[in-house]
Design a protein around this motif. Structure first.
Motif, PDB file in Angstrom:
ATOM      1  N   GLU A   5       0.836  -1.208   0.000  1.00  0.00           N
ATOM      2  CA  GLU A   5       0.000   0.000   0.000  1.00  0.00           C
ATOM      3  C   GLU A   5       0.867   1.253   0.000  1.00  0.00           C
ATOM      4  N   ARG A   6       1.904   1.223   0.810  1.00  0.00           N
ATOM      5  CA  ARG A   6       2.806   2.379   0.903  1.00  0.00           C
ATOM      6  C   ARG A   6       3.475   2.648  -0.440  1.00  0.00           C
ATOM      7  N   ARG A   7       3.934   1.603  -1.097  1.00  0.00           N
ATOM      8  CA  ARG A   7       4.605   1.796  -2.385  1.00  0.00           C
ATOM      9  C   ARG A   7       3.634   2.259  -3.459  1.00  0.00           C
ATOM     10  N   ARG A   8       2.390   1.776  -3.422  1.00  0.00           N
ATOM     11  CA  ARG A   8       1.385   2.269  -4.374  1.00  0.00           C
ATOM     12  C   ARG A   8       1.155   3.762  -4.167  1.00  0.00           C
ATOM     13  N   GLU A   9       1.086   4.181  -2.906  1.00  0.00           N
ATOM     14  CA  GLU A   9       0.896   5.596  -2.608  1.00  0.00           C
ATOM     15  C   GLU A   9       2.092   6.420  -3.091  1.00  0.00           C
ATOM     16  N   LEU A  10       3.284   5.906  -2.871  1.00  0.00           N
ATOM     17  CA  LEU A  10       4.491   6.599  -3.341  1.00  0.00           C
ATOM     18  C   LEU A  10       4.497   6.724  -4.864  1.00  0.00           C
ATOM     19  N   VAL A  11       4.195   5.634  -5.565  1.00  0.00           N
ATOM     20  CA  VAL A  11       4.162   5.665  -7.037  1.00  0.00           C
ATOM     21  C   VAL A  11       3.143   6.687  -7.510  1.00  0.00           C
ATOM     22  N   GLY A  12       1.941   6.662  -6.949  1.00  0.00           N
ATOM     23  CA  GLY A  12       0.899   7.609  -7.351  1.00  0.00           C
ATOM     24  C   GLY A  12       1.316   9.048  -7.153  1.00  0.00           C
ATOM     25  N   ALA A  13       1.957   9.331  -6.035  1.00  0.00           N
ATOM     26  CA  ALA A  13       2.396  10.696  -5.742  1.00  0.00           C
ATOM     27  C   ALA A  13       3.500  11.142  -6.700  1.00  0.00           C
ATOM     28  N   ARG A  18       5.122  14.406 -11.404  1.00  0.00           N
ATOM     29  CA  ARG A  18       5.699  14.530 -12.747  1.00  0.00           C
ATOM     30  C   ARG A  18       4.683  15.112 -13.723  1.00  0.00           C
ATOM     31  N   LYS A  19       3.449  14.617 -13.655  1.00  0.00           N
ATOM     32  CA  LYS A  19       2.396  15.069 -14.573  1.00  0.00           C
ATOM     33  C   LYS A  19       2.119  16.555 -14.399  1.00  0.00           C
ATOM     34  N   GLU A  36      11.168  16.496  -6.678  1.00  0.00           N
ATOM     35  CA  GLU A  36      10.792  17.535  -7.626  1.00  0.00           C
ATOM     36  C   GLU A  36      11.688  17.447  -8.847  1.00  0.00           C
ATOM     37  N   ASN A  37      11.065  17.427 -10.000  1.00  0.00           N
ATOM     38  CA  ASN A  37      11.791  17.461 -11.266  1.00  0.00           C
ATOM     39  C   ASN A  37      12.878  16.385 -11.327  1.00  0.00           C
ATOM     40  N   ARG A  38      12.496  15.144 -10.940  1.00  0.00           N
ATOM     41  CA  ARG A  38      13.390  13.986 -10.972  1.00  0.00           C
ATOM     42  C   ARG A  38      14.625  14.147 -10.082  1.00  0.00           C
ATOM     43  N   THR A  39      14.432  14.921  -9.000  1.00  0.00           N
ATOM     44  CA  THR A  39      15.479  15.103  -7.998  1.00  0.00           C
ATOM     45  C   THR A  39      14.878  14.873  -6.618  1.00  0.00           C
ATOM     46  N   LEU A  40      15.615  14.185  -5.769  1.00  0.00           N
ATOM     47  CA  LEU A  40      15.238  13.999  -4.377  1.00  0.00           C
ATOM     48  C   LEU A  40      16.115  14.904  -3.526  1.00  0.00           C
ATOM     49  N   ALA A  81      17.137  11.417  -9.687  1.00  0.00           N
ATOM     50  CA  ALA A  81      16.174  10.318  -9.655  1.00  0.00           C
ATOM     51  C   ALA A  81      15.567  10.138 -11.040  1.00  0.00           C
ATOM     52  N   VAL A  82      16.429   9.950 -12.026  1.00  0.00           N
ATOM     53  CA  VAL A  82      15.990   9.797 -13.405  1.00  0.00           C
ATOM     54  C   VAL A  82      15.705   8.321 -13.647  1.00  0.00           C
TER      55      VAL A  82
END
Length: 111
Positions: A5-13, A18-19, A36-40, A81-82
């Motif tokens: 569940e946690r990983r699904r939430e992370l993926v969705g966010a 990105r969108k 943000e913008n493929r950077t952590l 985080a590309v």
């Protein structure tokens, strides 16, 4: 919240960030990670930095961004985080558990 569940939430966010070309903040275990913008962006102690370096050995696609990290406040690290959203989510989840020491069933807050 279980790991799936946690990983699904992370993926969705991450997909939404990105969108919409916006940032998203993840908080857990008294730690905060901004995507943000493929950077952590994260803050680490010296001990956490050592654990982060070990984690980066397992996730070769993530790299410390220089000179951003050198110019940042002490303890602040920027990581490129590309990668796809799932791999980024797996890494963020591992950050909280392996670098920040979150318990196995930790809850993530997304803002």
């Amino acid at each position: 919240m279980d790991a799936a569940e946690r990983r699904r939430e992370l993926v969705g966010a991450i997909v939404a960030a990105r969108k919409d070309d916006e940032s998203v903040v993840f908080e857990a275990a008294d730690a905060r990670v901004t995507y943000e913008n493929r950077t952590l962006c994260l803050s680490v102690t010296d001990e956490e930095r050592d654990r982060l370096e070990a984690l980066l050995d397992d996730y070769h696609v993530f790299k410390v961004e220089q000179p951003a990290t050198r110019k940042a406040e002490p303890g602040v690290v920027y990581l490129s985080a590309v990668t796809d959203a799932k791999h980024a989510a797996d890494f963020v989840d591992s950050l909280f558990s392996e670098v920040y020491g979150a318990d196995e069933g930790y809850d993530i807050r997304v803002r």
